[in-house]
Design a protein around this motif. Structure first.
Motif, PDB file in Angstrom:
ATOM      1  N   GLN A   1      -1.662  55.758  -4.432  1.00  0.00           N
ATOM      2  CA  GLN A   1      -2.083  55.629  -3.041  1.00  0.00           C
ATOM      3  C   GLN A   1      -2.189  56.994  -2.370  1.00  0.00           C
ATOM      4  O   GLN A   1      -3.134  57.265  -1.617  1.00  0.00           O
ATOM      5  N   GLN A   2      -1.232  57.869  -2.648  1.00  0.00           N
ATOM      6  CA  GLN A   2      -1.267  59.217  -2.081  1.00  0.00           C
ATOM      7  C   GLN A   2      -2.491  59.982  -2.579  1.00  0.00           C
ATOM      8  O   GLN A   2      -3.146  60.694  -1.819  1.00  0.00           O
ATOM      9  N   ILE A   3      -2.802  59.824  -3.865  1.00  0.00           N
ATOM     10  CA  ILE A   3      -3.961  60.510  -4.431  1.00  0.00           C
ATOM     11  C   ILE A   3      -5.247  60.024  -3.776  1.00  0.00           C
ATOM     12  O   ILE A   3      -6.101  60.821  -3.366  1.00  0.00           O
ATOM     13  N   ILE A   4      -5.403  58.703  -3.650  1.00  0.00           N
ATOM     14  CA  ILE A   4      -6.624  58.142  -3.065  1.00  0.00           C
ATOM     15  C   ILE A   4      -6.762  58.568  -1.606  1.00  0.00           C
ATOM     16  O   ILE A   4      -7.867  58.868  -1.139  1.00  0.00           O
ATOM     17  N   GLN A   5      -5.641  58.617  -0.891  1.00  0.00           N
ATOM     18  CA  GLN A   5      -5.668  59.036   0.503  1.00  0.00           C
ATOM     19  C   GLN A   5      -6.069  60.500   0.627  1.00  0.00           C
ATOM     20  O   GLN A   5      -6.924  60.861   1.445  1.00  0.00           O
ATOM     21  N   GLN A   6      -5.477  61.353  -0.199  1.00  0.00           N
ATOM     22  CA  GLN A   6      -5.751  62.781  -0.111  1.00  0.00           C
ATOM     23  C   GLN A   6      -7.153  63.137  -0.591  1.00  0.00           C
ATOM     24  O   GLN A   6      -7.832  63.971   0.011  1.00  0.00           O
ATOM     25  N   GLU A   7      -7.590  62.513  -1.673  1.00  0.00           N
ATOM     26  CA  GLU A   7      -8.865  62.879  -2.281  1.00  0.00           C
ATOM     27  C   GLU A   7     -10.068  62.145  -1.668  1.00  0.00           C
ATOM     28  O   GLU A   7     -11.163  62.709  -1.585  1.00  0.00           O
ATOM     29  N   LEU A   8      -9.866  60.876  -1.223  1.00  0.00           N
ATOM     30  CA  LEU A   8     -10.993  60.058  -0.770  1.00  0.00           C
ATOM     31  C   LEU A   8     -10.882  59.578   0.670  1.00  0.00           C
ATOM     32  O   LEU A   8     -11.800  58.944   1.182  1.00  0.00           O
TER      33      LEU A   8
END
Length: 218
Positions: free
Chosen positions: A16-23
């Motif tokens: 979730q953190q990755i998707i929030q930061q990247e997308l």
């Protein structure tokens, strides 16, 4: 290149953190669970080093650009197909007030448009109590019965939406909708839609989820 070790039980939070930061997206945990299951074979099987950009790229290929040839997924663990496409273009949504048998008036929604199903095009219409009823009627006309189980809507900056490869927008904000659907066999799938308004985003997410259920035989 930075890497992130993903391991159970924190995998959902990490992804979730990755998707929030990247997308700039915040998908529901149920959608993340589906993504992890389809991509990695479930959270119990994930214990590896992975680039955040790689994880975001795989998520984007699975849900944002599912019609592209190279989705970057591990085909050994993909459990639901994403290549089958349903879309509605040149559509019009109109609400009509009709006299109600109980007195007063009730609002009936009518939807017309050009439905494309895996390359085949139909002019179609649906009438019902709201947009979901209309979409169900449209899909029923091609032999597909779909039920909406969950849906969430959020607002994102248009710049973020444009970076995801979507249309340009006349306003400063765009709408993203997450929809979970099931078919008559209880097969479930999530879809993501990004649009200039709630109706457009919901339809895109609905059709993406509908095209992903396993019983869809086009």
């Amino acid at each position: 290149m930075s890497v992130l070790k993903i391991y159970s039980p924190n995998i959902y939070q990490h992804i979730q953190q990755i998707i929030q930061q990247e997308l700039s997206l915040s998908p529901p945990q149920g959608l993340l669970a589906e993504f992890i299951d389809r991509t990695y074979g479930g959270s119990n099987h994930v214990e590896r080093l992975i680039s955040p950009k790689r994880a975001a790229s795989m998520f984007r290929a699975a849900y944002i650009d599912p019609d592209k040839e190279d989705c970057g997924l591990d085909t050994a663990t993909v459990s639901t197909p994403r290549r089958r496409k349903i879309s509605l273009s040149e559509y019009e949504i109109m609400d009509h007030e009709n006299p109600s048998p109980k007195g007063g008036h009730e609002v009936i929604t009518a939807l017309t448009g050009q439905l494309e199903v895996c390359g085949q095009i139909f002019w179609t219409q649906g009438v019902g109590d709201g947009l979901t009823d209309c979409l169900n009627e449209v899909l029923h006309s091609i032999g597909l019965v779909i039920k909406v189980l969950e849906h969430e809507t959020a607002v994102i900056e248009c710049d973020a939406a444009i970076k995801l490869g979507k249309d340009k927008y006349t306003s400063e904000k765009a709408v993203v909708t997450y929809v979970k659907c099931s078919d008559v066999t209880s097969c479930t799938a999530w879809g993501i839609g990004i649009g200039e308004n709630k109706a457009d985003a919901f339809m895109k997410a609905f059709f993406q989820a509908a095209a992903s259920v396993s019983s869809f035989a086009w």
